[in-house]
Scaffold this active site. Structure first.
Site, mmCIF file in Angstrom:
data_model
loop_
_atom_site.group_PDB
_atom_site.id
_atom_site.type_symbol
_atom_site.label_atom_id
_atom_site.label_comp_id
_atom_site.label_asym_id
_atom_site.label_seq_id
_atom_site.Cartn_x
_atom_site.Cartn_y
_atom_site.Cartn_z
ATOM 1 N N HIS A 143 1.108 18.850 -26.221
ATOM 2 C CA HIS A 143 0.486 17.382 -26.318
ATOM 3 C C HIS A 143 -0.438 16.908 -26.647
ATOM 4 C CE1 HIS A 143 4.066 17.850 -23.446
ATOM 5 N NE2 HIS A 143 4.176 16.355 -23.053
ATOM 6 N N GLU A 193 11.081 19.997 -23.540
ATOM 7 C CA GLU A 193 9.826 19.735 -22.114
ATOM 8 C C GLU A 193 9.678 21.326 -21.606
ATOM 9 O OE1 GLU A 193 7.089 18.508 -22.273
ATOM 10 O OE2 GLU A 193 7.460 16.100 -22.938
ATOM 11 N N HIS A 197 9.173 10.797 -28.171
ATOM 12 C CA HIS A 197 8.088 12.059 -27.852
ATOM 13 C C HIS A 197 8.407 13.371 -27.646
ATOM 14 C CE1 HIS A 197 4.964 13.089 -24.983
ATOM 15 N NE2 HIS A 197 5.978 13.738 -23.847
ATOM 16 N N GLU A 201 -4.424 17.822 -11.024
ATOM 17 C CA GLU A 201 -4.928 18.357 -11.816
ATOM 18 C C GLU A 201 -6.640 18.739 -12.173
ATOM 19 O OE1 GLU A 201 -2.490 16.227 -15.225
ATOM 20 O OE2 GLU A 201 -4.414 16.910 -16.980
ATOM 21 N N LYS A 249 7.873 23.339 -12.374
ATOM 22 C CA LYS A 249 6.705 22.419 -12.720
ATOM 23 C C LYS A 249 6.122 22.370 -11.114
ATOM 24 C CE LYS A 249 5.166 18.126 -13.309
ATOM 25 N NZ LYS A 249 5.589 16.691 -14.143
ATOM 26 N N ASN A 251 0.279 20.597 -19.704
ATOM 27 C CA ASN A 251 -0.155 19.641 -21.631
ATOM 28 C C ASN A 251 0.220 20.996 -22.805
ATOM 29 O OD1 ASN A 251 -1.095 17.173 -20.076
ATOM 30 N ND2 ASN A 251 -2.934 18.119 -20.076
ATOM 31 N N LYS A 282 3.285 11.779 -9.975
ATOM 32 C CA LYS A 282 2.128 11.202 -11.392
ATOM 33 C C LYS A 282 3.626 9.635 -11.412
ATOM 34 C CE LYS A 282 -0.710 13.786 -13.897
ATOM 35 N NZ LYS A 282 -0.754 14.440 -15.588
ATOM 36 N N HIS A 322 0.687 14.111 -28.532
ATOM 37 C CA HIS A 322 0.415 12.433 -28.278
ATOM 38 C C HIS A 322 -0.527 12.063 -29.768
ATOM 39 C CE1 HIS A 322 -0.042 12.790 -23.694
ATOM 40 N NE2 HIS A 322 1.184 12.388 -24.798
ATOM 41 N N ARG A 360 0.696 -1.163 0.199
ATOM 42 C CA ARG A 360 -0.067 0.314 0.202
ATOM 43 C C ARG A 360 0.620 1.184 0.035
ATOM 44 N NH1 ARG A 360 -2.456 -2.589 4.242
ATOM 45 N NH2 ARG A 360 -4.958 -3.523 3.045
ATOM 46 N N ARG A 409 -2.292 22.236 -13.722
ATOM 47 C CA ARG A 409 -1.968 21.621 -13.802
ATOM 48 C C ARG A 409 -1.944 21.481 -15.886
ATOM 49 N NH1 ARG A 409 0.870 16.734 -10.179
ATOM 50 N NH2 ARG A 409 1.999 16.227 -11.754
HETATM 51 N N1 LIG Z 1 4.983 11.002 -14.445
HETATM 52 C C1 LIG Z 1 5.566 12.028 -15.000
HETATM 53 O O1 LIG Z 1 5.410 13.546 -15.069
HETATM 54 C C2 LIG Z 1 6.122 12.475 -16.366
HETATM 55 C C3 LIG Z 1 6.244 13.556 -17.435
HETATM 56 C C4 LIG Z 1 6.260 13.099 -18.598
HETATM 57 C C5 LIG Z 1 7.261 11.742 -19.338
HETATM 58 N N2 LIG Z 1 6.802 10.764 -18.232
HETATM 59 C C6 LIG Z 1 7.397 9.396 -18.922
HETATM 60 O O2 LIG Z 1 9.256 9.689 -19.132
HETATM 61 C C7 LIG Z 1 9.350 8.474 -20.043
HETATM 62 C C8 LIG Z 1 9.822 8.742 -21.111
HETATM 63 O O3 LIG Z 1 11.570 9.292 -19.709
HETATM 64 P P1 LIG Z 1 12.771 9.471 -20.825
HETATM 65 O O4 LIG Z 1 12.654 9.924 -21.889
HETATM 66 O O5 LIG Z 1 13.589 9.804 -19.128
HETATM 67 O O6 LIG Z 1 13.262 7.748 -21.236
HETATM 68 P P2 LIG Z 1 14.068 6.319 -20.650
HETATM 69 O O7 LIG Z 1 13.435 6.891 -19.543
HETATM 70 O O8 LIG Z 1 13.301 5.560 -21.732
HETATM 71 O O9 LIG Z 1 15.509 7.046 -20.986
HETATM 72 C C9 LIG Z 1 16.047 7.161 -22.130
HETATM 73 C C10 LIG Z 1 17.098 5.956 -22.390
HETATM 74 O O10 LIG Z 1 17.980 6.472 -21.695
HETATM 75 C C11 LIG Z 1 18.567 5.267 -21.112
HETATM 76 N N3 LIG Z 1 19.612 6.736 -19.929
HETATM 77 C C12 LIG Z 1 19.373 7.126 -19.309
HETATM 78 N N4 LIG Z 1 19.543 8.147 -17.991
HETATM 79 C C13 LIG Z 1 21.088 7.769 -19.484
HETATM 80 C C14 LIG Z 1 22.503 9.250 -19.053
HETATM 81 N N5 LIG Z 1 22.368 9.672 -17.750
HETATM 82 N N6 LIG Z 1 23.221 8.036 -20.522
HETATM 83 C C15 LIG Z 1 23.246 7.625 -20.864
HETATM 84 N N7 LIG Z 1 21.457 7.111 -21.387
HETATM 85 C C16 LIG Z 1 20.897 7.041 -20.457
HETATM 86 C C17 LIG Z 1 17.690 5.150 -20.843
HETATM 87 O O11 LIG Z 1 18.505 3.709 -20.369
HETATM 88 C C18 LIG Z 1 16.624 4.785 -22.118
HETATM 89 O O12 LIG Z 1 17.654 3.349 -23.095
HETATM 90 C C19 LIG Z 1 7.719 8.064 -20.814
HETATM 91 O O13 LIG Z 1 7.562 6.653 -20.024
HETATM 92 C C20 LIG Z 1 6.900 9.375 -20.365
HETATM 93 O O14 LIG Z 1 5.570 8.122 -20.105
HETATM 94 C C21 LIG Z 1 6.602 11.013 -17.229
HETATM 95 ZN ZN LIG Z 2 5.732 15.585 -22.677
#
Ligand SMILES: NC(=O)c1ccc[n+]([C@@H]2O[C@H](COP(=O)([O-])OP(=O)(O)OC[C@H]3O[C@@H](n4cnc5c(N)ncnc54)[C@H](O)[C@@H]3O)[C@@H](O)[C@H]2O)c1
Ligand SMILES: [Zn+2]
Length: 365
Positions: free
Chosen positions: A250, A187, A267, A239, A229, A247, A145, A254, A123, A243
């Site tokens: 987006h 972003e 993305h 949201e 943020k 978007n 989130k 999307h 939990r 918040r």
């Molecule tokens: N929770 C939220 O508010 C929120 C907001 C925006 C995006 N997201 C989510 O974030 C995700 C995308 O995140 P991302 O772009 O960080 O992608 P990711 O986490 O997949 O990382 C991208 C790549 O970089 C590699 N990597 C990570 N750190 C590294 C480093 N320091 N050096 C070399 N390689 C490294 C990872 O292994 C991966 O292959 C999506 O799933 C999206 O839905 C969440």
């Molecule tokens: Zn985004």
């Protein structure tokens, strides 16, 4: 923009408040900053590549805090119920209890997945975000989130679970791929457009140093973005209104992202295009001046992000938007800029205007 301060940022959410520390070399302070509930073990959830590149720096920084590492392959596909179940099993097998701490050490995928596991295991157990991609440092690690994907939609299954601490070491960004780094910049531009004209001007002036990943410049950039943020999230944790300004870009973003064939459009790239589409809608509606739109396009281009829809038809983009989980049947509401540094949210726009804007930014008719 203000100078980089050593003092942490604070996300004010009553008893769920937490601090964000941003600095070059911040990993060295992990042991001092991470809350230690008794002598319980911390479980670091990370990717093999992140462990290989930055695991030693984190281990040194933890200074004896008992910690075990659990590895997860890289990739968006890992944000699955199957991987979450494997992580629950692994935590159980290793004796994790309610006082155990989860450390999400990686990009947005690790943050969302490990955060989701922390939100649900027994939990909810505490967790700390140690983001290692630009996107995660400026965006996903702040806000609470957490989510996994459903086969029918991204991020459909999730929770709000605030971290106890966010620790962003901008030196970790030196090893990111150029493409992923630029995704994070999309972003960043988004935050500047929705909330901070000074940040936007600073980005214009410092584009070269930003692309070179100058650590001092990056520390300022990440810090200011976390501030924006955190400000939005503190005002609207779940949201209901403000918040949704996050978007911006987006809605169309999307849609073009999901229409592109696998691997073609990331993305952040889709968000860059989506911001141009939103800017054009705003311009056609008389909300946003042409000169401001041109600045947005120029900054995105300076960061080598795409600014035009390629290969998709306006009708297809509109269809995907109508099917969006937030659109309740019709077209989703838009976040539209009125000037750089200010947006309006919840705007209904006639489909004909959206279609025209999409065509003007490159969609086929
Ligand atoms: N929770 C939220 O508010 C929120 C907001 C925006 C995006 N997201 C989510 O974030 C995700 C995308 O995140 P991302 O772009 O960080 O992608 P990711 O986490 O997949 O990382 C991208 C790549 O970089 C590699 N990597 C990570 N750190 C590294 C480093 N320091 N050096 C070399 N390689 C490294 C990872 O292994 C991966 O292959 C999506 O799933 C999206 O839905 C969440
Ligand atoms: Zn985004």
């Amino acid at each position: 923009m203000s100078e980089t301060h050593e003092s942490p940022l604070r996300v004010s959410l009553g008893e769920r408040s937490y601090e964000i520390h941003v600095a070059p070399g911040a990993l060295a302070r992990a042991g001092e900053l991470i809350p230690r509930p008794g002598d319980s073990t911390a479980f670091i959830i990370t990717h093999p590549i992140v462990a290989r590149l930055h695991g030693k720096a984190l281990a040194a920084g933890l200074r004896g805090l008992p910690a075990e590492t659990i590895l997860v392959p890289s990739g968006e596909r890992q944000k699955s119920i199957r991987r979450a179940a494997l992580l629950w099993d692994e935590l159980l097998r290793r004796g994790a209890d309610r006082r155990s701490l989860v450390i999400a050490f990686g990009g947005g995928v690790i943050g969302d997945l490990a955060g989701f596991v922390a939100a649900t295991y027994m939990r909810g157990v505490p967790y700390v975000q140690i983001p290692t991609t630009l996107l995660a440092q400026v965006d996903s690690s702040v806000g609470g989130k957490v989510a996994i994907n459903h086969p029918r939609a991204k991020n459909l299954i999730g929770a709000f679970h605030q971290p106890r601490l966010v620790l962003a070491d901008v030196l970790a960004l030196s090893t990111l791929s150029a493409r992923n780094y630029r995704e994070g910049l999309a972003e960043v531009v988004k935050h500047a457009v929705i909330a901070d004209a000074d940040l936007f001007a600073w980005l214009e002036q410092n584009a070269a140093a930003i692309l070179q990943r100058d650590p001092g410049v990056l520390a300022r950039l990440v810090r200011r973005n976390c501030e924006i943020k955190a400000g939005v999230v503190s005002a609207d944790e779940r949201e209901t209104g403000l918040r949704s300004t996050l978007n911006f870009g987006h809605t169309a973003g999307h849609a073009v992202e999901s229409l592109a064939s696998y691997g073609q459009l990331r993305h952040g790239e889709a968000v860059a295009i989506g911001m141009m589409a939103a800017a054009r809608i705003a311009r056609l509606t008389g909300l946003f001046p042409e000169a401001e739109e041109a600045r947005l396009g120029a900054l995105l281009a300076a960061f080598r992000l795409p600014v035009r829809i390629e290969g998709a038809s306006a009708a297809a983009v509109l269809d995907v938007m109508r099917a969006d989980k937030k659109s309740l049947g019709g077209l989703p509401r838009f976040v539209l800029p009125t000037r750089i540094g200010h947006v309006e949210f919840g705007r209904e726009v006639p489909a004909a205007v959206v279609q025209k804007a999409l065509e003007e930014v490159g969609a086929r008719d």
